[in-house]
Design a protein around this motif. Structure first.
Motif, short mmCIF file in Angstrom:
data_model
loop_
_atom_site.label_atom_id
_atom_site.label_comp_id
_atom_site.label_asym_id
_atom_site.label_seq_id
_atom_site.Cartn_x
_atom_site.Cartn_y
_atom_site.Cartn_z
N ASP A 109 -46.81 1.15 -4.62
CA ASP A 109 -45.42 1.55 -4.49
C ASP A 109 -44.49 0.44 -4.99
O ASP A 109 -43.31 0.41 -4.64
N LEU A 110 -45.00 -0.46 -5.82
CA LEU A 110 -44.18 -1.53 -6.34
C LEU A 110 -43.05 -0.93 -7.19
O LEU A 110 -43.31 -0.21 -8.14
N LEU A 120 -40.15 -8.47 -6.22
CA LEU A 120 -40.46 -7.06 -6.38
C LEU A 120 -39.24 -6.23 -6.72
O LEU A 120 -39.33 -5.00 -6.75
N ARG A 141 -41.46 -5.58 0.80
CA ARG A 141 -40.81 -4.90 -0.33
C ARG A 141 -39.37 -5.38 -0.55
O ARG A 141 -38.76 -5.03 -1.57
#
Length: 335
Positions: A210-211, A169, A164
Motif C-alpha cells: 500500500d506504499l 513514503l 505511512r
C-alpha cells in the motif's frame, strides 16, 4: 586549516545515525561537533553518550563558529533551502541524495557552492564501493571499450514496515516508487559512465503493497552520446543490488551481498573479449565513510571530490524527467 573537518550532522534519523556510527573510524579526517534533530528525544541519549551537543534548530549549527561543514540527512524537499542557508553562513555542505527534485534547484545549489568556493559533497556512496570504483576506473581507461548498455537493480523491503506518515513514503517527497531511495544511485552511475541523458521511459506501479508512491519502478534511459541504461527498483521485495556494464571489449556485473547499511562484500562477475567468464569476491568495506572522508579531504584541499557539479545537475535533470514519465507513461525528454 589543518586537522579533522568539524561537521554538524543535520537530521539524526536512520541515515544520520548510520553516518555518525561510521565516522568514529575516521577521526583524522572528520569529526562531529554538533547534531540537529527536531525530534530531540529520539537521539538525546545517543548524542549525550558521545558528548555531541544536540539541538532542534538548524540555525544553531549555521551560527556555530566551530562548525565548518553541515551534513544534511534531511527530507529531499528541504535540501535546496538548507544549502542556500549553509552557503550564506560560509559552511561546506555534504547532502544526502537526491540533491534536489528539479534540475533548476540542482543548478542553483551547485552554482551557489561553486561561486562561494565551498565544497558540495553528495551521498552517492555507491561510487566508493571498491568494485564500483574499479569498474569506473576501467571504463575511464577504455578497458571495457565503447559502453553499450547498463542494467541495474537496487531493491529492498526496509520501508514496508515504516509508518505511512513517514516522509520517505510521501508521493510529493519521494515520487516514482524507490527512485529517490535507491534508483537515484543507479541513475548517478549511469550518468557518470554515459554522460547527459536524452530521454527516459518510466513505469511505476503499486503491485504488492500500500506504499502510496508505488512499490515497483523501472526506467529505460537513452543518452545523448549513445548507449542506454535500464534502472529498476522495488520497495517491496527482498534486498538485491546489481550493477552491470556492457562494452565492446568486456562486461562487468557487480552484486552487493548486503545493503550498504551493513556491507558484507561483493560478488563480481566479468569477461573480457576472447577471455573466460570469471567470478571473484570482494571483501567488505565502508563506502559511506569513504565518501565522507573524500568530502573532508576536498574541504582541506588534499583531494579532488569525484562527484562533480556537472554530474549532479545531469543526474537531477534525468530524475526530474523520470518523475514526469512515471506520471505520463510516455517517453519524456530530459531538460
Amino acid at each position: 586549516m589543518a586537522g579533522p573537518v568539524k561537521i554538524a550532522l543535520i537530521g539524526m534519523g536512520w541515515w544520520g545515525q548510520k553516518m555518525l556510527a561510521v565516522l568514529s573510524s575516521a577521526p583524522d579526517d572528520i569529526t562531529v561537533v554538533r547534531a540537529v534533530e527536531p525530534n530531540l528525544e529520539t537521539v538525546r541519549d545517543l548524542c549525550a553518550a558521545k558528548g555531541i551537543p544536540l539541538s532542534a534548530d538548524y540555525a544553531d549549527a549555521l551560527n556555530d563558529p566551530n562548525v565548518e561543514a553541515v551534513v544534511l540527512a534531511t527530507p529531499h524537499s528541504l535540501h535546496t533551502d538548507q544549502i542556500k542557508a549553509a552557503v550564506a553562513a560560509g559552511k561546506h555542505i555534504f547532502c544526502e541524495k537526491p540533491l534536489a527534485l528539479t534540475k533548476a534547484e540542482a543548478e542553483q545549489s551547485v552554482a551557489l557552492c561553486a561561486n562561494a568556493g565551498l565544497v558540495l559533497g553528495m551521498g552517492h556512496e555507491r561510487r566508493f564501493e571498491p568494485p564500483i570504483a574499479d569498474l569506473l576506473a576501467k571504463a575511464d581507461a577504455g578497458v571495457l571499450g565503447r559502453i553499450h548498455q547498463i542494467e541495474s537493480n537496487f531493491s529492498h523491503d526496509k520501508f514496508v514496515s515504516l509508518d505511512r506518515d513517514n516522509w520517505r513514503l510521501k508521493a510529493d517527497q519521494a515520487p516514482a516508487g524507490g527512485m529517490t531511495a535507491t534508483g537515484i544511485h543507479l541513475l548517478d552511475l549511469s550518468v557518470r559512465l554515459l554522460g547527459p541523458a536524452e530521454s527516459v521511459l518510466c513505469i511505476c506501479e503499486q503491485l504488492s503493497s500500500d506504499l502510496p508512491q508505488g512499490d515497483t519502478v523501472a526506467a529505460y534511459v537513452k543518452f545523448k552520446g549513445g548507449g542506454t541504461s535500464y534502472v529498476s527498483a522495488s520497495l517491496a521485495n527482498p534486498f538485491i543490488s546489481r550493477f552491470a556494464v556492457f562494452g565492446s571489449k568486456g562486461w562487468i556485473d557487480v552484486r552487493d551481498k548486503a545493503h550498504v547499511e551493513a556491507p558484507d562484500g561483493w560478488i563480481v562477475t566479468s569477461a573480457m573479449a576472447g577471455g573466460p567468464i570469471e567470478t571473484i569476491e570482494i571483501a567488505p568495506a565502508e563506502p559511506v565513510k569513504d565518501n565522507l572522508v573524500s568530502f573532508a579531504r576536498a574541504v582541506r584541499g588534499t583531494e579532488t571530490y569525484p562527484v562533480t557539479g556537472e554530474h549532479l545537475v545531469n543526474n537531477i535533470a534525468l530524475l526530474e524527467a523520470v518523475f514526469k514519465s512515471a506520471l505520463s507513461g510516455a517517453i519524456e525528454i530530459v531538460a
